[in-house]
Every structure is written in C-alpha cells, then in structure tokens.
Write a protein that holds these residues in place. Structure first.
Motif, PDB file in Angstrom:
ATOM      1  N   ARG A 140       0.859  -1.198   0.000  1.00  0.00           N
ATOM      2  CA  ARG A 140       0.000   0.000   0.000  1.00  0.00           C
ATOM      3  C   ARG A 140       0.888   1.238   0.000  1.00  0.00           C
ATOM      4  O   ARG A 140       1.275   1.745   1.049  1.00  0.00           O
ATOM      5  N   VAL A 141       1.229   1.695  -1.193  1.00  0.00           N
ATOM      6  CA  VAL A 141       2.131   2.837  -1.324  1.00  0.00           C
ATOM      7  C   VAL A 141       1.476   4.085  -0.725  1.00  0.00           C
ATOM      8  O   VAL A 141       0.269   4.308  -0.861  1.00  0.00           O
ATOM      9  N   SER A 142       2.293   4.895  -0.070  1.00  0.00           N
ATOM     10  CA  SER A 142       1.812   6.107   0.598  1.00  0.00           C
ATOM     11  C   SER A 142       0.970   6.977  -0.327  1.00  0.00           C
ATOM     12  O   SER A 142       1.275   7.129  -1.507  1.00  0.00           O
ATOM     13  N   ARG A 143      -0.089   7.565   0.240  1.00  0.00           N
ATOM     14  CA  ARG A 143      -0.946   8.458  -0.536  1.00  0.00           C
ATOM     15  C   ARG A 143      -0.696   9.929  -0.170  1.00  0.00           C
ATOM     16  O   ARG A 143      -1.407  10.823  -0.593  1.00  0.00           O
ATOM     17  N   VAL A 144       0.316  10.173   0.622  1.00  0.00           N
ATOM     18  CA  VAL A 144       0.562  11.534   1.093  1.00  0.00           C
ATOM     19  C   VAL A 144       0.885  12.450  -0.101  1.00  0.00           C
ATOM     20  O   VAL A 144       1.503  12.026  -1.079  1.00  0.00           O
ATOM     21  N   THR A 145       0.398  13.679  -0.050  1.00  0.00           N
ATOM     22  CA  THR A 145       0.621  14.590  -1.177  1.00  0.00           C
ATOM     23  C   THR A 145       1.934  15.334  -0.964  1.00  0.00           C
ATOM     24  O   THR A 145       1.960  16.427  -0.398  1.00  0.00           O
ATOM     25  N   TRP A 146       2.995  14.720  -1.382  1.00  0.00           N
ATOM     26  CA  TRP A 146       4.312  15.339  -1.285  1.00  0.00           C
ATOM     27  C   TRP A 146       5.128  14.828  -2.469  1.00  0.00           C
ATOM     28  O   TRP A 146       5.068  13.659  -2.791  1.00  0.00           O
ATOM     29  N   ASP A 147       5.881  15.725  -3.110  1.00  0.00           N
ATOM     30  CA  ASP A 147       6.546  15.340  -4.359  1.00  0.00           C
ATOM     31  C   ASP A 147       7.930  14.752  -4.138  1.00  0.00           C
ATOM     32  O   ASP A 147       8.912  15.233  -4.682  1.00  0.00           O
ATOM     33  N   SER A 148       8.021  13.703  -3.320  1.00  0.00           N
ATOM     34  CA  SER A 148       9.306  13.009  -3.219  1.00  0.00           C
ATOM     35  C   SER A 148       9.193  11.678  -3.956  1.00  0.00           C
ATOM     36  O   SER A 148       8.145  11.323  -4.485  1.00  0.00           O
ATOM     37  N   THR A 149      10.281  10.936  -3.980  1.00  0.00           N
ATOM     38  CA  THR A 149      10.312   9.702  -4.778  1.00  0.00           C
ATOM     39  C   THR A 149       9.568   8.552  -4.105  1.00  0.00           C
ATOM     40  O   THR A 149       9.214   7.582  -4.775  1.00  0.00           O
ATOM     41  N   PHE A 150       9.367   8.625  -2.759  1.00  0.00           N
ATOM     42  CA  PHE A 150       8.695   7.565  -1.981  1.00  0.00           C
ATOM     43  C   PHE A 150       9.438   6.238  -1.978  1.00  0.00           C
ATOM     44  O   PHE A 150       8.938   5.246  -1.465  1.00  0.00           O
ATOM     45  N   CYS A 151      10.633   6.203  -2.577  1.00  0.00           N
ATOM     46  CA  CYS A 151      11.328   4.924  -2.738  1.00  0.00           C
ATOM     47  C   CYS A 151      12.826   5.196  -2.769  1.00  0.00           C
ATOM     48  O   CYS A 151      13.267   6.194  -3.339  1.00  0.00           O
ATOM     49  N   SER A 152      13.606   4.305  -2.140  1.00  0.00           N
ATOM     50  CA  SER A 152      15.062   4.406  -2.221  1.00  0.00           C
ATOM     51  C   SER A 152      15.612   2.988  -2.295  1.00  0.00           C
ATOM     52  O   SER A 152      15.114   2.093  -1.608  1.00  0.00           O
ATOM     53  N   VAL A 153      16.617   2.790  -3.150  1.00  0.00           N
ATOM     54  CA  VAL A 153      17.153   1.440  -3.340  1.00  0.00           C
ATOM     55  C   VAL A 153      18.677   1.466  -3.274  1.00  0.00           C
ATOM     56  O   VAL A 153      19.306   2.492  -3.526  1.00  0.00           O
ATOM     57  N   ASN A 154      19.234   0.308  -2.916  1.00  0.00           N
ATOM     58  CA  ASN A 154      20.686   0.117  -2.981  1.00  0.00           C
ATOM     59  C   ASN A 154      20.935  -1.341  -3.349  1.00  0.00           C
ATOM     60  O   ASN A 154      19.978  -2.093  -3.591  1.00  0.00           O
ATOM     61  N   PRO A 155      22.205  -1.777  -3.443  1.00  0.00           N
ATOM     62  CA  PRO A 155      22.436  -3.161  -3.902  1.00  0.00           C
ATOM     63  C   PRO A 155      21.859  -4.257  -3.007  1.00  0.00           C
ATOM     64  O   PRO A 155      21.829  -5.416  -3.401  1.00  0.00           O
ATOM     65  N   LYS A 156      21.384  -3.898  -1.795  1.00  0.00           N
ATOM     66  CA  LYS A 156      20.830  -4.913  -0.891  1.00  0.00           C
ATOM     67  C   LYS A 156      19.315  -4.838  -0.741  1.00  0.00           C
ATOM     68  O   LYS A 156      18.646  -5.859  -0.650  1.00  0.00           O
ATOM     69  N   PHE A 157      18.782  -3.604  -0.638  1.00  0.00           N
ATOM     70  CA  PHE A 157      17.393  -3.430  -0.209  1.00  0.00           C
ATOM     71  C   PHE A 157      16.642  -2.434  -1.091  1.00  0.00           C
ATOM     72  O   PHE A 157      17.243  -1.538  -1.689  1.00  0.00           O
ATOM     73  N   VAL A 158      15.318  -2.598  -1.118  1.00  0.00           N
ATOM     74  CA  VAL A 158      14.439  -1.553  -1.640  1.00  0.00           C
ATOM     75  C   VAL A 158      13.565  -1.086  -0.465  1.00  0.00           C
ATOM     76  O   VAL A 158      13.019  -1.904   0.282  1.00  0.00           O
ATOM     77  N   ALA A 159      13.501   0.236  -0.277  1.00  0.00           N
ATOM     78  CA  ALA A 159      12.690   0.815   0.799  1.00  0.00           C
ATOM     79  C   ALA A 159      11.574   1.627   0.170  1.00  0.00           C
ATOM     80  O   ALA A 159      11.807   2.393  -0.772  1.00  0.00           O
ATOM     81  N   ILE A 160      10.348   1.458   0.683  1.00  0.00           N
ATOM     82  CA  ILE A 160       9.165   2.089   0.086  1.00  0.00           C
ATOM     83  C   ILE A 160       8.312   2.684   1.194  1.00  0.00           C
ATOM     84  O   ILE A 160       7.974   1.998   2.176  1.00  0.00           O
ATOM     85  N   ILE A 161       7.956   3.965   1.043  1.00  0.00           N
ATOM     86  CA  ILE A 161       7.064   4.605   2.020  1.00  0.00           C
ATOM     87  C   ILE A 161       5.650   4.076   1.801  1.00  0.00           C
ATOM     88  O   ILE A 161       5.144   4.082   0.672  1.00  0.00           O
ATOM     89  N   VAL A 162       5.023   3.626   2.882  1.00  0.00           N
ATOM     90  CA  VAL A 162       3.705   2.996   2.763  1.00  0.00           C
ATOM     91  C   VAL A 162       2.686   3.706   3.649  1.00  0.00           C
ATOM     92  O   VAL A 162       3.036   4.501   4.523  1.00  0.00           O
ATOM     93  N   GLU A 163       1.418   3.407   3.378  1.00  0.00           N
ATOM     94  CA  GLU A 163       0.330   3.907   4.222  1.00  0.00           C
ATOM     95  C   GLU A 163       0.464   3.300   5.615  1.00  0.00           C
ATOM     96  O   GLU A 163       0.734   2.108   5.758  1.00  0.00           O
ATOM     97  N   ALA A 164       0.265   4.126   6.629  1.00  0.00           N
ATOM     98  CA  ALA A 164       0.334   3.597   7.993  1.00  0.00           C
ATOM     99  C   ALA A 164      -0.716   4.297   8.824  1.00  0.00           C
ATOM    100  O   ALA A 164      -0.877   5.506   8.741  1.00  0.00           O
TER     101      ALA A 164
END
Length: 465
Positions: free
Chosen positions: A37-61
């Motif tokens: 459930r990807v975040s629905r917040v109205t802010w113009d950031s990428t909501f996601c960051s990745v590196n060779p080990k992990f993917v991080a995703i801002i979600v609804e909470a």
C-alpha cells in the motif's frame, strides 16, 4: 517551439550517441513486489530508495508513519503483516539510503524529525520502532533528506520551516543551520559531486547555489524565476558543476533547463516538453552524463544525454508503459548487472506494487563494456564528518565494476552516548572508575553493547568491521 520540432532536431544532433538505443524492459510479474500500500501523502518526493541490498518504500500507515524495507530478492506478494520501520508519529515524506553503508537509511517525516535507522543484514524480522538516532531541530514537517556524497555521517535535511540543517549523524548534532536563505518552502536540495556546495529549488521560483560552510553570505549564485510557472521545481548538480532544473513555464508546459553557476543570467538551454502537470523528478548518472526524467503521475521515463557543446541537452528516447508512477527508486551504479549491459534500474511505484524497470544498451559482445562502465563512486567515504565540517573536501573514491560489485563485510554503526555530567567532573574523577550513571548511559545499538565514554561530543560514531 513545438515539442515535435524539438525532438527531431535533438535526435539529428545525437545520432552518434552510444545511448541512443537504450532499451527499457519492465520486470515480469514474479519479479515485482506486490500487495504494497504505497503512501498516498501529497508530497513530491520519490517515496522509494534502493541500494544493492534493499528496496525501501514509504507505505500507508495508520496512526503514524512507516516504510517497508525489503531485501531485493524478496519479490512476489508481500504479506500484510510484513514488519516495517514504524518509529515516526506522522507520515514519512522522504527516505534515502546512506551511500557509505548499505544498512543505514534516513527518513524525514511530518512529525518534524529526521531519523536514522540501522537495518539488520538480512532485513527486518520484527517491526523497527527505535532509530539509531533521532535528529530534532525542525519546527515543521521534514520533506527532504540527502546524505553527503563523500563524507561519512553527514546528512542534510530541509523542512517546511524553510530551513536547511546539516547534521553530524555520529554526534546527533545540528552543525549548520541555514535559516535565512529561503523565504518559502524548499522543493529540492542537491549536493555537488564532492559535497562542497548545495543547490536548492524554492517555492519563490529561485534556484540558489549555497556554500554551507562559508562565513557570512552563503548564497554564491542565485537565479530568480528560473521557471515562470507556479508548480514545484527541481534542481540537481551535474558532475561538471552546472545545474539542471525541471519546472513549468507560465503556460504550464514542463521544462528542462541547464544553468552555468558562474553566470546565471540566462539558461544555457531550455527544452519544453509537454503540458502534463506532474512534477518531473530528475535522476542523474554522473558516469555517463545521462539524465532520466520521471514525472509524478506519468507512465513514461524520458532520458537525455548532457554534453559540453551546444545544444547541451540531447533527447535520447522514452520508455513508456501503461500504468502511471506514484514514485520511483533509482539503483546506484554498483547495484547493476554489468554482464547484461544494464546502465540503469528503476523501481517504479504503482498504487499497490513496485515494479523494477531495467535499462540496457544492447551489445553483441559478452566482454566487459568499459565505455558503458567507467569507474564509479564506491561505498567508501573520502572523509570523516569532522574533516568536512572543518573545511576539507574529498572527491568520491571510485571502484571498477569490471568483475561486478562485491559488497564488503557489513558494518555496524556504533553510537556512544556521552554522559551530560562528564563536563562537570574534575580531571581526577575522569581518571577514576566509571560511575553508575556512566554505565547507565551505555546503549545497545544493532545488538552491540555500547559503553559510555567521555568525549567532546554527544555521540561518537565509528564503523565496526
């Protein structure tokens, strides 16, 4: 100038480019991360960051802010009970992995704090609510976090209090506060290649180049009304020191512009694209000078090559798909598969899933393509935080991708909290056995017992092999 004329002109100029035939391919369903459930917040950031080990995703909470951290190989359906990083009391607005430690990630939130987290080597097993360090100094929500490219433990944050703070994460201290440079909300902050300068885009339509360690006037270059439109802009540094911006014209056309920071009277070039209203998020590859533009709400990724001769910005191609993107992660170069001639990998956020998109340059040979993979920034920092705050600069320490990137042994962030009473203790007492309050100040970080130690700072940080 119409976009059609522009595209044909640009293609004619760039015919010789080796990136002309970049081929984009979306991952198959079983290679996606589903039921998120990807975040629905109205802010113009990428909501996601990745590196060779992990993917991080801002979600609804519910009742706070959270983001998921998934090992890259954990594709398929993600269980609703999968543990998240959930220490913020308001929605998370931005996240970014540390370039020098693949298990450390920073987050900024509506709760006015920045938090830094140490993720276990194999990912989360239980929800994580305690950060390694919480950085408090903003009075309104924090919408931007960005790690210094070459100095360990230096982090910049920008908030809706129109303020930029540069932190020493190792000591938990706000070292530099830029309070008067921006009269309105800051839309983007970008470090230059060696992290000596920042460039910012602000709601007042100005882009500014800032020397944060300079005494006195810190703004060293400024362009008012870089784009005439009222919608948000973005500004990023290129490796040659020029600044690339995305924004909107007065007629609400999306624009891409290039600026020489030594003379910002006029842009080096302006390209008008279309009239969509999504903010264009630029992702830049300093090794190949290719910039990728991902519009919020678009279903395409456009890419351009930047050269040092007019017209400077050359349209290469567009990757199109059916679904609009809500956010986008961009893999660092060392996380790519060089054997498949992969030059970029994006992690596109849909409403309920994350879909990797691989960009490759087709080649007949199986040999390492050194023209596609010049040496790239590796994970080792060039400087310690203290050296940078004292005025030193360091260029990225580069690595070769010839044999693929092999991660070194993971390193814990070890944080030691100083007892506030130490400063009041006499010299003799300092040499005596530790008191009970000293022992109480010991922390457990990442499973390591940490002893309190007298020292010049609130926290000390070292990387433990």
């Amino acid at each position: 100038m119409s976009s059609f004329v522009l595209s044909t002109d640009m293609k004619r100029v760039v015919r010789q480019s080796k990136f002309r035939h970049v081929f984009g391919q979306a991952a198959k369903n079983d290679q996606c991360y589903d039921d998120i459930r990807v975040s629905r917040v109205t802010w113009d950031s990428t909501f996601c960051s990745v590196n060779p080990k992990f993917v991080a995703i801002i979600v609804e909470a519910s009742g706070g802010g959270a983001f998921l951290v998934l090992p890259l190989h954990k594709t398929g359906r993600i269980d609703k009970s999968y543990p998240s990083v959930c220490g913020h009391t308001g929605p998370v607005l931005d996240i970014e992995w540390c370039p020098h430690n693949d298990q450390v990630i920073a987050s900024g939130s509506e709760d006015c704090t920045v938090m830094v987290w140490q993720i276990p080597e194999n990912g989360l097993v239980t929800p994580m609510a305690e950060p390694v360090v919480a950085l408090e100094g903003h009075s309104k929500r924090v919408g931007i976090v960005a790690w210094h490219p070459t100095a360990r433990n230096v982090l910049v944050s920008a908030g809706c209090d129109n303020m930029i703070i540069i932190w020493n994460v190792g000591t938990g201290e706000a070292m530099i506060s830029l309070e008067d440079e921006h009269p309105d909300v800051i839309f983007s902050v970008s470090w230059n290649r060696n992290g000596s300068l920042l460039c910012t885009a602000c709601k007042d339509k100005s882009i500014r180049v800032i020397d944060p360690r300079k005494d006195g006037e810190k703004i060293i270059a400024e362009k008012e009304k870089a784009h005439d439109g009222a919608r948000p802009m973005r500004a990023i540094f290129l490796s040659d020191g020029n600044v690339l911006t995305t924004g909107f014209s007065r007629m609400s056309e999306r624009q891409l512009a290039l600026w020489n920071t030594h003379n910002m009277e006029e842009p080096m070039t302006v390209n008008e694209m279309d009239t969509s209203n999504g903010v264009l998020l630029p992702f830049y590859d300093p090794d190949t000078n290719v910039v990728y533009l991902c519009g919020k709400g678009d279903s395409s990724i456009r890419y351009f090559e930047i050269t040092d001769e007019a017209p400077y910005v050359h349209f290469l191609n567009t990757f199109s798909s059916k679904e609009p993107q809500r956010g986008m992660g961009y893999m660092p170069k060392r996380g790519l598969d060089v054997n498949k001639c992969e030059i970029a990998r994006f992690f596109k956020l849909h409403e309920r899933k994350c879909e990797p998109i691989v960009m490759t340059v087709p080649r007949k040979s199986d040999l390492f393509q050194d023209d596609l993979y010049p040496d790239t920034a590796g994970p080792d920092p060039a400087l310690e935080a203290e050296e940078w705050f004292e005025g030193k600069n360091g260029d990225p320490i580069k690595i070769s991708l010839k044999n693929g990137y092999v991660p070194s042994k993971s390193r814990e962030i070890k944080v030691v909290k100083k007892n506030i009473l130490d400063s009041k203790v006499t010299k003799n007492a300092e040499n005596s056995a530790p008191s009970k309050s000293d022992q109480d100040a010991g922390l457990l970080i990442g499973g390591l017992p940490v002893q309190a130690s007298p020292g010049p700072s609130l926290w000390d940080v070292e990387q433990v092999p």
